[in-house]
Design a protein around this motif. Sequence first.
Motif, PDB file in Angstrom:
ATOM      1  N   ARG A 124       0.830  -1.201   0.000  1.00  0.00           N
ATOM      2  CA  ARG A 124       0.000   0.000   0.000  1.00  0.00           C
ATOM      3  C   ARG A 124       0.869   1.257   0.000  1.00  0.00           C
ATOM      4  NH1 ARG A 124      -2.690  -0.859   4.484  1.00  0.00           N
ATOM      5  NH2 ARG A 124      -4.020  -2.349   3.449  1.00  0.00           N
ATOM      6  N   ARG A 125       1.939   1.254   0.795  1.00  0.00           N
ATOM      7  CA  ARG A 125       2.841   2.401   0.850  1.00  0.00           C
ATOM      8  C   ARG A 125       3.522   2.591  -0.496  1.00  0.00           C
ATOM      9  NH1 ARG A 125       8.111   2.394   2.062  1.00  0.00           N
ATOM     10  NH2 ARG A 125       7.966   0.366   3.079  1.00  0.00           N
ATOM     11  N   ARG A 126       3.954   1.495  -1.115  1.00  0.00           N
ATOM     12  CA  ARG A 126       4.603   1.580  -2.426  1.00  0.00           C
ATOM     13  C   ARG A 126       3.619   2.083  -3.484  1.00  0.00           C
ATOM     14  NH1 ARG A 126       9.803   1.427  -4.007  1.00  0.00           N
ATOM     15  NH2 ARG A 126      10.111  -0.202  -2.491  1.00  0.00           N
ATOM     16  N   ALA A 127       2.364   1.661  -3.403  1.00  0.00           N
ATOM     17  CA  ALA A 127       1.357   2.128  -4.359  1.00  0.00           C
ATOM     18  C   ALA A 127       1.134   3.627  -4.214  1.00  0.00           C
ATOM     19  CB  ALA A 127       0.048   1.372  -4.149  1.00  0.00           C
ATOM     20  N   TYR A 128       1.068   4.132  -2.986  1.00  0.00           N
ATOM     21  CA  TYR A 128       0.888   5.564  -2.782  1.00  0.00           C
ATOM     22  C   TYR A 128       2.116   6.352  -3.216  1.00  0.00           C
ATOM     23  CZ  TYR A 128      -3.486   4.993  -0.261  1.00  0.00           C
ATOM     24  OH  TYR A 128      -4.770   4.715   0.071  1.00  0.00           O
ATOM     25  N   GLU A 129       3.289   5.771  -3.127  1.00  0.00           N
ATOM     26  CA  GLU A 129       4.496   6.459  -3.570  1.00  0.00           C
ATOM     27  C   GLU A 129       4.568   6.535  -5.091  1.00  0.00           C
ATOM     28  OE1 GLU A 129       7.628   4.217  -1.802  1.00  0.00           O
ATOM     29  OE2 GLU A 129       7.375   5.137   0.162  1.00  0.00           O
ATOM     30  N   THR A 130       4.074   5.525  -5.781  1.00  0.00           N
ATOM     31  CA  THR A 130       4.169   5.502  -7.241  1.00  0.00           C
ATOM     32  C   THR A 130       2.945   6.104  -7.925  1.00  0.00           C
ATOM     33  OG1 THR A 130       3.275   3.257  -7.303  1.00  0.00           O
ATOM     34  CG2 THR A 130       5.678   3.491  -7.275  1.00  0.00           C
ATOM     35  N   LEU A 131       1.897   6.410  -7.196  1.00  0.00           N
ATOM     36  CA  LEU A 131       0.682   6.960  -7.786  1.00  0.00           C
ATOM     37  C   LEU A 131       0.925   8.286  -8.512  1.00  0.00           C
ATOM     38  CD1 LEU A 131      -2.327   6.426  -8.147  1.00  0.00           C
ATOM     39  CD2 LEU A 131      -2.716   7.707  -6.040  1.00  0.00           C
ATOM     40  N   PRO A 132       1.647   9.252  -7.950  1.00  0.00           N
ATOM     41  CA  PRO A 132       1.891  10.495  -8.711  1.00  0.00           C
ATOM     42  C   PRO A 132       2.649  10.261 -10.011  1.00  0.00           C
ATOM     43  CG  PRO A 132       2.401  10.821  -6.394  1.00  0.00           C
ATOM     44  CD  PRO A 132       2.145   9.358  -6.586  1.00  0.00           C
ATOM     45  N   LEU A 133       3.604   9.349 -10.007  1.00  0.00           N
ATOM     46  CA  LEU A 133       4.336   9.034 -11.232  1.00  0.00           C
ATOM     47  C   LEU A 133       3.404   8.424 -12.271  1.00  0.00           C
ATOM     48  CD1 LEU A 133       7.010   8.797 -12.776  1.00  0.00           C
ATOM     49  CD2 LEU A 133       7.289   6.560 -11.706  1.00  0.00           C
ATOM     50  N   LEU A 134       2.527   7.538 -11.849  1.00  0.00           N
ATOM     51  CA  LEU A 134       1.580   6.914 -12.765  1.00  0.00           C
ATOM     52  C   LEU A 134       0.635   7.951 -13.361  1.00  0.00           C
ATOM     53  CD1 LEU A 134       0.410   4.299 -13.976  1.00  0.00           C
ATOM     54  CD2 LEU A 134      -1.061   4.172 -11.967  1.00  0.00           C
ATOM     55  N   VAL A 135       0.154   8.874 -12.556  1.00  0.00           N
ATOM     56  CA  VAL A 135      -0.743   9.923 -13.044  1.00  0.00           C
ATOM     57  C   VAL A 135      -0.025  10.806 -14.060  1.00  0.00           C
ATOM     58  CG1 VAL A 135      -2.009  12.005 -12.344  1.00  0.00           C
ATOM     59  CG2 VAL A 135      -2.235   9.908 -11.015  1.00  0.00           C
ATOM     60  N   CYS A 136       1.218  11.160 -13.773  1.00  0.00           N
ATOM     61  CA  CYS A 136       1.988  11.985 -14.711  1.00  0.00           C
ATOM     62  C   CYS A 136       2.230  11.249 -16.025  1.00  0.00           C
ATOM     63  CB  CYS A 136       3.314  12.397 -14.087  1.00  0.00           C
ATOM     64  SG  CYS A 136       3.131  13.624 -12.790  1.00  0.00           S
TER      65      CYS A 136
END
Length: 62
Positions: A19-31
């Motif tokens: 879950r922590r890794r998903a929240y860390e990579t979410l902004p990169l995925l959106v960009c």
Amino acid sequence: MDGAASIIASTESPGQRLRRRAYETLPLLVCLLAVAFLSVRINKGIYLGDEGVACMPQGAPG
């Protein structure tokens, strides 16, 4: 890793780490998705028949 980080990492469950890794990579995925969407749409130009142009007043106020 320093001592505090290794203690925190060892007390997290696999679900918490995921879950922590998903929240860390979410902004990169959106960009990346935004860049992909804009790269497809970039050469389309301005559409003169869109709603913004249709809502413009016809003529000068007077």
